[in-house]
Design an enzyme around this catalytic site. Structure first.
Site: not given
Length: 364
Positions: A141, A184, A256
């Site tokens: 990414r 996460h 986030d």
């Protein structure tokens, strides 16, 4: 009738939801509190015409101020919109090419397709540097493995997205590239001293700021050399003292998703929402579609202001920054219905867009 404060507080939330239409619960939340934006995931996407109608509906959830319609459309494995949208290779291909002209063509094509279905904010580009090959979440990414290339190409992507009317979001400040955990699921640790962070991790963000990036997303990472207690997203020293004051970023700062385990394992979402806004964030993401949790976060913010734990001036500052960004990017986007039918299909997956993707794919 909801109080003016409640209507203001809602502008601080970007909410996820379930289904291919705006849910009744989200409409109710927007009616009670207002709403800053929505974020689309694969669960919200059926086909282009449906996305366009959904975006049109979402942007108008709050009559007094347009709502962001946002998405993670980076390319590679983080892309919520699949064919017939152009399917872009991962951003590492641009880094390997070293080609600024290719980066510009990619970003403009991406923006054209997003704009065609009413999306106004893209959580891209990733400005993390791929310095740790064991990083489980960033990897390809990232644009490159060194700060200078990420800065150079990231600046081009920001300018090109925004030249086509899509607000860009540089992520994930203060840098998520040299971590060995996925936020996460757990709180990543970054053990670099401040001098190293300024010399390496901050460089792409400084370039994006100079390019006029509309928004920057704060990571849920712990950087003990900067703040021993709180994740970056909840740290006033990192959000305000560093990003806002030292790096002179005047745009919108977003925390986030507050439901990620990196913060949710220790902080309930309502508590982390108050801490994030207090630290200097101008908005928070709550992405799961759990509208009870979203409402609880907004109630917590209201009570924090009423109890003088969160200064009203901080909320008003966040709202001013949101308003400036929306005036910059949303005025023209919400004026007309998006394209439909053949007119829409002709924009997506165009031959020239596929040619750009194929050129990028040579560097896989």
């Amino acid at each position: 009738m909801p109080s003016p404060l409640r209507r203001q507080i809602g502008q601080l939330l970007i909410a996820g939801f379930n289904g291919h239409q705006i849910s009744p619960e989200l409409r109710s939340l927007a009616k009670e509190f207002g709403l800053g934006g929505v974020i689309l995931f694969a669960r919200n996407v059926a086909e282009p015409e449906q996305v366009a109608e959904l975006s049109f509906d979402a942007a108008r959830l709050v009559p007094e101020l347009p709502v962001w319609v946002s998405v993670d459309q980076e390319g590679g494995r983080v892309a919520r919109l699949k064919a017939p949208f152009t399917e872009w290779p991962p951003m590492a291909t641009l880094g390997r090419s070293g080609d600024e002209a290719l980066a510009e063509r990619f970003a403009r094509a991406l923006a054209i397709e997003l704009k065609s279905v009413g999306i106004t904010l893209d959580y891209a580009p990733v400005l993390d540097i791929h310095t740790n090959p064991k990083n489980p979440v960033i990897g390809d990414r990232a644009l490159a493995e060194n700060a200078e290339d990420v800065a150079r190409l990231g600046r081009v992507v920001v300018r090109s997205l925004q030249a086509e009317g899509i607000a860009a979001c540089g992520k994930h400040f203060p840098g998520h590239g040299d971590t060995s955990a996925d936020s996460h699921f757990e709180l990543p640790l970054i053990e670099h001293p401040p001098d190293r962070l300024r010399a390496i991790e901050f460089v792409p963000f400084k370039a994006a700021i100079e390019a006029g990036v509309a928004t920057i997303m704060i990571a849920h990472v712990l950087v003990p050399s900067l703040d021993e207690r709180r994740p970056a997203s909840l740290s006033r020293h990192i959000v305000y003292d560093l990003l806002r004051d030292a790096l002179k970023f005047e745009g919108v700062i977003l925390a986030d998703d507050l439901e990620m385990k990196a913060v949710a394992a220790e902080y309930a979402v309502p508590d982390s929402a108050v801490l994030a806004i207090g630290a200097g964030c101008d908005g928070v993401l709550v992405c799961s579609g759990d509208h009870d949790t979203q409402a609880a976060a907004l109630e917590a913010l209201v009570h924090a202001v009423e109890d003088d734990r969160l200064p009203l001036a901080r909320v008003e500052d966040a709202l001013r920054r949101q308003l400036r960004a929306k005036e910059r990017f949303l005025a023209s986007m919400v004026a007309a219905r998006p394209a439909a039918g053949r007119a829409l299909r002709d924009v997506l997956g165009r031959d020239d867009h596929r040619a750009i993707a194929e050129e990028m794919a040579r560097f896989l």
